[in-house]
Enzyme design. Structure first.
Site, mmCIF file in Angstrom:
data_model
loop_
_atom_site.group_PDB
_atom_site.id
_atom_site.type_symbol
_atom_site.label_atom_id
_atom_site.label_comp_id
_atom_site.label_asym_id
_atom_site.label_seq_id
_atom_site.Cartn_x
_atom_site.Cartn_y
_atom_site.Cartn_z
ATOM 1 C CG ASN A 110 26.654 54.937 74.443
ATOM 2 O OD1 ASN A 110 27.829 54.684 74.613
ATOM 3 N ND2 ASN A 110 25.691 54.361 75.131
ATOM 4 C CG ASP A 156 26.777 49.644 78.784
ATOM 5 O OD1 ASP A 156 25.570 49.490 79.069
ATOM 6 O OD2 ASP A 156 27.260 49.372 77.675
ATOM 7 C CE LYS A 162 39.560 72.471 79.911
ATOM 8 N NZ LYS A 162 39.773 73.574 78.973
ATOM 9 N N PRO A 170 22.856 51.895 86.352
ATOM 10 C CG PRO A 170 21.070 53.199 87.125
ATOM 11 C CD PRO A 170 22.558 53.236 86.887
ATOM 12 C CG ASP A 171 19.782 47.019 82.136
ATOM 13 O OD1 ASP A 171 18.712 47.498 81.700
ATOM 14 O OD2 ASP A 171 20.486 46.231 81.484
ATOM 15 C CB ILE A 172 16.760 52.234 82.455
ATOM 16 C CG1 ILE A 172 17.823 53.232 82.917
ATOM 17 C CG2 ILE A 172 15.362 52.833 82.564
ATOM 18 C CD1 ILE A 172 18.043 54.402 81.981
ATOM 19 C CG PHE A 229 15.561 49.439 70.251
ATOM 20 C CD1 PHE A 229 14.280 49.636 70.732
ATOM 21 C CD2 PHE A 229 15.803 49.647 68.897
ATOM 22 C CE1 PHE A 229 13.260 50.034 69.888
ATOM 23 C CE2 PHE A 229 14.791 50.047 68.050
ATOM 24 C CZ PHE A 229 13.526 50.234 68.533
ATOM 25 C CE LYS A 244 22.029 43.319 74.383
ATOM 26 N NZ LYS A 244 22.705 44.462 73.765
ATOM 27 C CE LYS A 296 19.368 44.749 78.451
ATOM 28 N NZ LYS A 296 19.859 46.019 78.966
HETATM 29 O O1 C5P Z 1 22.456 46.023 77.748
HETATM 30 P P1 C5P Z 1 22.363 46.733 76.452
HETATM 31 O O2 C5P Z 1 22.766 48.170 76.534
HETATM 32 O O3 C5P Z 1 23.052 46.057 75.320
HETATM 33 O O4 C5P Z 1 20.785 46.681 76.113
HETATM 34 C C1 C5P Z 1 20.161 47.559 75.237
HETATM 35 C C2 C5P Z 1 18.755 47.812 75.696
HETATM 36 O O5 C5P Z 1 18.695 48.055 77.091
HETATM 37 C C3 C5P Z 1 18.145 49.031 75.064
HETATM 38 O O6 C5P Z 1 16.738 48.851 75.010
HETATM 39 C C4 C5P Z 1 18.534 50.135 76.058
HETATM 40 O O7 C5P Z 1 17.695 51.271 75.964
HETATM 41 C C5 C5P Z 1 18.366 49.415 77.368
HETATM 42 N N1 C5P Z 1 19.274 49.868 78.437
HETATM 43 C C6 C5P Z 1 18.783 50.488 79.559
HETATM 44 N N2 C5P Z 1 19.640 50.862 80.581
HETATM 45 C C7 C5P Z 1 20.962 50.613 80.483
HETATM 46 C C8 C5P Z 1 21.481 49.981 79.340
HETATM 47 C C9 C5P Z 1 20.612 49.629 78.333
HETATM 48 O O8 C5P Z 1 17.577 50.729 79.638
HETATM 49 N N3 C5P Z 1 21.750 50.987 81.469
#
Ligand code: C5P
Length: 313
Positions: free
Chosen positions: A124, A193, A203, A220-222, A238, A252, A256
């Site tokens: 990103n 994501d 390669k 995983p969504d941390i 954020f 969001k 979350k």
């Molecule tokens: O789901 P999205 O990426 O739009 O959400 C953004 C927020 O979630 C930010 O705070 C980002 O650091 C956190 N995030 C995370 N793990 C992910 C995706 C996003 O902690 N896999």
């Protein structure tokens, strides 16, 4: 700020001597006094010096350092004056309100990179500037700060301990290893994501116009994971959007399961030194004025500490 301050001058300060201009000014002052000791390691560890340091602290003097390393006499140890850049960071921090004194704050920052093959990645766009500015502001406000960072070109803010990671999975593992003894978690990182499911061990070769077939798995969504921990930290997220910021940010924050989310329009601030953000919480949207990222970070730490302290009362 007296830098360097010799063992002899510190002894004079302790006794309130005023027989030269500097010691006289210290005795007659009506302002804070900071002292950066600089001396040989034996002089530093000597009982009289250590007694003097304790007395100066009791008298409200802030002692900066000393550092450790090579000394002018050829010895190695404690007693070096802190580097000028460190003194500047300490000095700026000294004048910030200690809103998070003794609190532990963990921050993710920067991008994650996900390998396609040993030489190619997907990632990103994120400079890491906002996360690093928040880490600095949190340290300035008295917190113990752990910064878990994807690859950036930035240097670690003074006083902050930094853990480097590359992939989202590594960031997730590092965050969860530390999450249980944190007071506040601020997820600033632009986490990828998806990661590539079929990472090539060698390669990928370019063959004519042929393009590789990549398949993806969700990372995983941390933030959502930490927000669900039973005794986890107070979480701030954020949202970098390109349109309909208010609507997406509110949605969001709820999805979350976090008390506070900071949103911005990514295309306006990406990689820039200034930013324009809004805070989203249970009371709605609170826009902050546009400013430099460090200034906005200090305002955000103020907003975070107010809300966090409210929950502790
Ligand atoms: O789901 P999205 O990426 O739009 O959400 C953004 C927020 O979630 C930010 O705070 C980002 O650091 C956190 N995030 C995370 N793990 C992910 C995706 C996003 O902690 N896999």
């Amino acid at each position: 700020l007296i830098a360097p301050a010799s063992a002899d001058f510190m002894a004079k300060l302790v006794h309130g001597r005023a027989d030269d201009l500097l010691s006289l000014m210290c005795l007659a002052r009506a302002c804070p006094l900071l002292v950066a000791p600089a001396m040989n390691r034996e002089m530093w560890s000597a009982a009289p010096t250590q007694r003097n340091v304790e007395q100066l602290k009791l008298d409200g003097v802030k002692i900066l350092g000393p550092g450790n390393g090579n000394q002018a006499c050829g010895e190695t140890g404690d007693g070096r004056m802190l580097e000028p850049a460190q003194l500047l960071a300490e000095l700026v921090g000294f004048f910030q309100p200690k809103l998070l004194s003794g609190k532990r704050v963990m921050i993710t920052a920067g991008p994650t990179v996900e390998p396609i093959d040993p030489v190619r990645v997907i990632s990103n766009r994120s400079s890491g500037k906002t996360g690093y500015a928040l880490a600095r502001a949190a340290w300035e406000s008295g917190a113990e700060v752990t910064l878990i960072s994807g690859p950036t070109a930035l240097s670690t803010p003074y006083g902050v301990s930094r853990i480097d990671v590359e992939t989202a999975q590594q960031m997730h593992d590092a965050v969860l290893a530390h999450a249980n003894n944190q007071d506040i978690f601020i997820a600033v990182a632009a986490v990828a994501d998806w990661r590539v499911a079929n990472v090539a061990t060698d390669k990928l070769k370019k063959i004519g116009e042929q393009t590789p077939e990549l398949s993806f798995i969700a990372n995983p969504d941390i933030l959502a994971t930490v927000a669900k921990l039973p005794h986890g930290p107070w979480c701030v997220g954020f949202a970098a959007e390109t349109e309909r910021l208010s609507e997406f940010a509110h949605e969001k924050r709820l999805r979350k399961g976090i008390p506070m989310l900071i949103g911005n329009l990514a295309q306006h601030v990406m990689d820039a030194d200034h930013t324009t953000v809004s805070i989203f919480d249970v009371d709605g949207e609170h826009p902050l004025p546009s400013s430099g990222k460090q200034d906005v970070a200090r305002q955000l730490i103020h907003a975070i500490s107010t809300r966090f302290t409210g929950t502790q009362a």
